[in-house]
Structure formats: structure tokens, C-alpha cells
Design an enzyme around this catalytic site. Structure first.
Site, PDB file in Angstrom:
ATOM      1  N   ARG A   1       0.300  -9.033  13.252  1.00 34.23           N
ATOM      2  CA  ARG A   1      -0.570  -8.196  12.459  1.00 34.23           C
ATOM      3  C   ARG A   1      -1.532  -8.567  11.123  1.00 34.23           C
ATOM      4  O   ARG A   1      -2.408  -8.187  10.959  1.00 34.23           O
ATOM      5  CB  ARG A   1       0.282  -7.108  11.977  1.00 34.23           C
ATOM      6  CG  ARG A   1       1.079  -6.255  12.803  1.00 34.23           C
ATOM      7  CD  ARG A   1       2.266  -5.525  12.523  1.00 34.23           C
ATOM      8  NE  ARG A   1       2.111  -4.472  11.452  1.00 34.23           N
ATOM      9  CZ  ARG A   1       3.182  -4.340  10.515  1.00 34.23           C
ATOM     10  NH1 ARG A   1       4.349  -5.172  10.517  1.00 34.23           N
ATOM     11  NH2 ARG A   1       2.970  -3.354   9.387  1.00 34.23           N
TER      12      ARG A   1
ATOM     13  N   LYS B   1       0.628  -1.102   0.091  1.00 31.00           N
ATOM     14  CA  LYS B   1       0.028  -0.105   0.080  1.00 31.00           C
ATOM     15  C   LYS B   1       0.783   1.182  -0.073  1.00 31.00           C
ATOM     16  O   LYS B   1       0.824   2.166  -0.955  1.00 31.00           O
ATOM     17  CB  LYS B   1      -0.882  -0.041   1.262  1.00 31.00           C
ATOM     18  CG  LYS B   1      -1.852  -0.993   1.124  1.00 31.00           C
ATOM     19  CD  LYS B   1      -2.815  -1.071   2.393  1.00 31.00           C
ATOM     20  CE  LYS B   1      -2.340  -0.922   3.823  1.00 31.00           C
ATOM     21  NZ  LYS B   1      -1.735  -2.461   4.317  1.00 31.00           N
TER      22      LYS B   1
ATOM     23  N   ARG C   1      -9.907   0.322   9.292  1.00 33.00           N
ATOM     24  CA  ARG C   1      -9.205  -0.878   9.434  1.00 33.00           C
ATOM     25  C   ARG C   1     -10.330  -1.519  10.238  1.00 33.00           C
ATOM     26  O   ARG C   1      -9.921  -2.781  10.576  1.00 33.00           O
ATOM     27  CB  ARG C   1      -8.103  -0.655  10.506  1.00 33.00           C
ATOM     28  CG  ARG C   1      -6.860  -0.987   9.599  1.00 33.00           C
ATOM     29  CD  ARG C   1      -5.475  -0.980  10.579  1.00 33.00           C
ATOM     30  NE  ARG C   1      -4.214  -1.279  10.323  1.00 33.00           N
ATOM     31  CZ  ARG C   1      -3.245  -0.732   9.849  1.00 33.00           C
ATOM     32  NH1 ARG C   1      -3.342   0.532   9.301  1.00 33.00           N
ATOM     33  NH2 ARG C   1      -2.043  -1.571   9.574  1.00 33.00           N
TER      34      ARG C   1
ATOM     35  N   ARG D   1      11.516  -5.769   4.861  1.00 36.86           N
ATOM     36  CA  ARG D   1      11.342  -4.254   4.507  1.00 36.86           C
ATOM     37  C   ARG D   1      12.431  -3.355   5.362  1.00 36.86           C
ATOM     38  O   ARG D   1      12.762  -3.563   6.577  1.00 36.86           O
ATOM     39  CB  ARG D   1      10.076  -3.908   4.995  1.00 36.86           C
ATOM     40  CG  ARG D   1       9.538  -2.326   5.065  1.00 36.86           C
ATOM     41  CD  ARG D   1       8.182  -2.174   4.784  1.00 36.86           C
ATOM     42  NE  ARG D   1       7.441  -2.332   5.911  1.00 36.86           N
ATOM     43  CZ  ARG D   1       6.222  -2.216   5.981  1.00 36.86           C
ATOM     44  NH1 ARG D   1       5.562  -1.858   5.106  1.00 36.86           N
ATOM     45  NH2 ARG D   1       5.555  -2.521   7.162  1.00 36.86           N
TER      46      ARG D   1
ATOM     47  N   ARG E   1      11.145  -1.323  10.836  1.00 40.95           N
ATOM     48  CA  ARG E   1      10.414  -1.246  11.658  1.00 40.95           C
ATOM     49  C   ARG E   1      10.208  -2.075  12.921  1.00 40.95           C
ATOM     50  O   ARG E   1      10.395  -3.252  12.728  1.00 40.95           O
ATOM     51  CB  ARG E   1       8.999  -1.077  11.109  1.00 40.95           C
ATOM     52  CG  ARG E   1       8.686   0.158  10.565  1.00 40.95           C
ATOM     53  CD  ARG E   1       7.550   0.436   9.693  1.00 40.95           C
ATOM     54  NE  ARG E   1       6.361  -0.190  10.311  1.00 40.95           N
ATOM     55  CZ  ARG E   1       5.108  -0.308   9.659  1.00 40.95           C
ATOM     56  NH1 ARG E   1       4.874   0.342   8.467  1.00 40.95           N
ATOM     57  NH2 ARG E   1       3.937  -0.866  10.250  1.00 40.95           N
TER      58      ARG E   1
HETATM   59  P1  AMP Z   1       0.716   0.767   9.491  1.00 39.96           P
HETATM   60  O1  AMP Z   1       1.976   1.466   9.354  1.00 39.96           O
HETATM   61  O2  AMP Z   1      -0.538   1.087   8.513  1.00 39.96           O
HETATM   62  O3  AMP Z   1       0.756  -0.906   9.181  1.00 39.96           O
HETATM   63  O4  AMP Z   1       0.277   0.560  10.906  1.00 39.96           O
HETATM   64  C1  AMP Z   1       1.048   0.535  12.048  1.00 39.96           C
HETATM   65  C2  AMP Z   1       0.346   0.290  13.074  1.00 39.96           C
HETATM   66  O5  AMP Z   1      -0.418   1.645  13.545  1.00 39.96           O
HETATM   67  C3  AMP Z   1      -0.920  -0.743  13.197  1.00 39.96           C
HETATM   68  O6  AMP Z   1      -0.273  -2.038  13.316  1.00 39.96           O
HETATM   69  C4  AMP Z   1      -1.742  -0.267  14.276  1.00 39.96           C
HETATM   70  O7  AMP Z   1      -1.196  -0.517  15.378  1.00 39.96           O
HETATM   71  C5  AMP Z   1      -1.796   1.104  14.220  1.00 39.96           C
HETATM   72  N1  AMP Z   1      -2.753   1.541  12.985  1.00 39.96           N
HETATM   73  C6  AMP Z   1      -2.575   2.256  12.042  1.00 39.96           C
HETATM   74  N2  AMP Z   1      -3.634   2.567  11.473  1.00 39.96           N
HETATM   75  C7  AMP Z   1      -4.711   2.198  12.298  1.00 39.96           C
HETATM   76  C8  AMP Z   1      -5.981   2.264  12.238  1.00 39.96           C
HETATM   77  N3  AMP Z   1      -6.914   2.769  11.265  1.00 39.96           N
HETATM   78  N4  AMP Z   1      -6.708   1.810  13.197  1.00 39.96           N
HETATM   79  C9  AMP Z   1      -6.117   1.081  14.358  1.00 39.96           C
HETATM   80  N5  AMP Z   1      -4.727   1.210  14.323  1.00 39.96           N
HETATM   81  C10 AMP Z   1      -4.232   1.654  13.228  1.00 39.96           C
END
Ligand code: AMP
Length: 214
Positions: free
Chosen positions: A171, A13, A88, A127, A160
């Protein structure tokens, strides 16, 4: 263009967002990036969300939705935006719908990335991200010219905290349980467009813009 990028962690994404932002000249709104920035800067929000993000759990909806609504009201979102990692959960999607309805707006597309489990794990654990400019790499698929160093700014690359094998598995499981139901949700409102994101990222990009139009 108002669009949502939907898909499991590691689906690509963020990689597509960088290209789509350039093509359509709209901002990328990544809730994950917003959280990471707040954690780094040790803000109140950062302190509240850190435990969730590092363990791979979702941040509670009430900490996410208002944040996104505020962001969507900024001037640069007037002509559209690309939501990356939001919504999400079904509740987040419903609250986004409500917000859009109030404003007389609607989503033009929900871009759904389809990728198998093994590819996701390979992408997540390989990554690497630039500490300085945030550019994304992969040790095998998108290697930097010099190992550990960003091509764009010379910054140091890091992994990360939530890209370790254990947290990545968590995740993906959280995605299956809480986020995958959004595929049906958006299929019903007609905005869903599916893409096979196992393919090379440049092919996926061509297929997305062919489906979205100029
Ligand atoms: P990402 O960078 O999109 O993989 O997000 C990293 C982390 O941020 C996720 O594993 C969640 O802990 C949190 N997070 C990001 N976006 C959301 C969302 N829309 N709702 C809840 N948690 C989120």
C-alpha cells in the site's frame, strides 16, 4: 470547510478526521470505510472491490468517483466535508475538480501528512480497530485500557486484513506511485498545506486547526 486529507496509509488521517469532524461539524467521507462496510454487508460493490482492498491495490477510478459524487450530494455535505482517502489518483483529483467547478465550489484545504516509511510501517502493523464501533487504537501508541477490548463500547479489537506487513508495504508503494503526485497537483492550485505527522497526534491536530482557522 471543504477539505481533503492527503497522505500515505498509516499517516494518521483517520485519527485526525475524527477530531476535525467534531471541531468543524462536517462529515468525514472515507472511501476506505465505505468499501469495508460494503464488503462486510456483502453488497454488489463490496464483491467488486474486495480483491483490490485486501491485496492493497487501488480500486479502479470508475468504481470510486461516482460513489463519492453521490455522497457529496447528500444533505449533510451542504456546509462542507472532509474527504479521507479520496482522491488517490490524478484522474480522481481531476474529476473532483470538475465536479466542484460545476457546483461553483472549491476546496479550502488539502491537508498533507508527511511521515517516513518506518513510522508508517510501525503504525500500520500495530493498528487495531474495534469490530463494533470502528474506533482506532495502536498496540503501543494508543493502547486500549484492556488489551483487545474497545474503551468506548467494549467491542473486540481486530487487525485490518490489509495491515499485515506485506500488504502494508504494498500500500505504501502504491501510494508513492499513484497518490504522491497529488502533492504537486494541489501545490499548484494553492490549497496544499503540509504537516509533519511524525509528531504526536494531539500536536498535529493543534497545528492543523491553527492553519485552517476557526
Ligand atoms: P484506506 O482505508 O483509505 O486505507 O483504504 C483501504 C483500501 O480501499 C485501499 O487500499 C484501496 O484498495 C481502497 N481505496 C480506498 N479509497 C480509494 C480510492 N480513493 N481509490 C482507489 N482505491 C481506494
Amino acid at each position: 470547510m471543504r477539505a481533503v486529507l492527503l497522505g500515505p496509509p498509516g499517516a494518521g488521517k483517520g485519527t485526525q478526521a475524527v477530531k476535525l469532524v467534531e471541531k468543524y461539524r462536517i462529515p468525514q467521507i472515507s472511501t476506505g470505510d465505505i468499501f469495508r462496510k460494503n464488503i462486510k454487508e456483502e453488497t454488489e460493490l463490496g464483491k467488486k472491490v474486495q480483491e483490490y482492498t485486501t491485496s492493497g491495490r487501488l480500486v479502479p477510478d470508475e468504481l470510486v468517483v461516482d460513489l463519492v459524487k453521490d455522497r457529496l450530494q447528500q444533505e449533510d455535505c451542504k456546509n462542507g466535508y472532509l474527504l479521507d482517502g479520496f482522491p488517490r489518483t490524478i484522474s480522481q483529483a481531476e474529476q473532483l475538480d470538475e465536479y466542484l467547478k460545476e457546483r461553483g465550489e472549491q476546496l479550502d484545504a488539502v491537508i498533507n501528512f508527511e511521515v517516513g516509511h518506518d513510522t508508517l510501517m510501525e503504525r500500520l502493523t500495530g493498528r487495531r480497530i474495534c469490530k463494533v464501533c470502528g474506533a482506532g487504537y495502536h498496540v503501543k501508541n494508543i493502547p486500549p485500557r484492556v488489551e483487545g477490548v474497545c474503551d468506548k463500547c467494549g467491542g473486540e479489537l481486530e487487525q485490518r486484513k490489509d495491515d499485515t506487513a506485506e500488504t502494508a508495504e504494498k500500500r505504501i508503494a502504491v501510494y508513492e506511485e499513484s497518490t504522491a503526485p497529488l502533492i504537486d497537483y494541489y501545490a499548484k492550485n494553492g490549497a496544499l498545506k503540509n504537516f509533519n505527522a511524525e509528531k504526536d497526534h494531539s500536536i498535529v491536530f493543534e497545528e492543523i486547526i491553527a492553519a485552517l482557522g476557526e
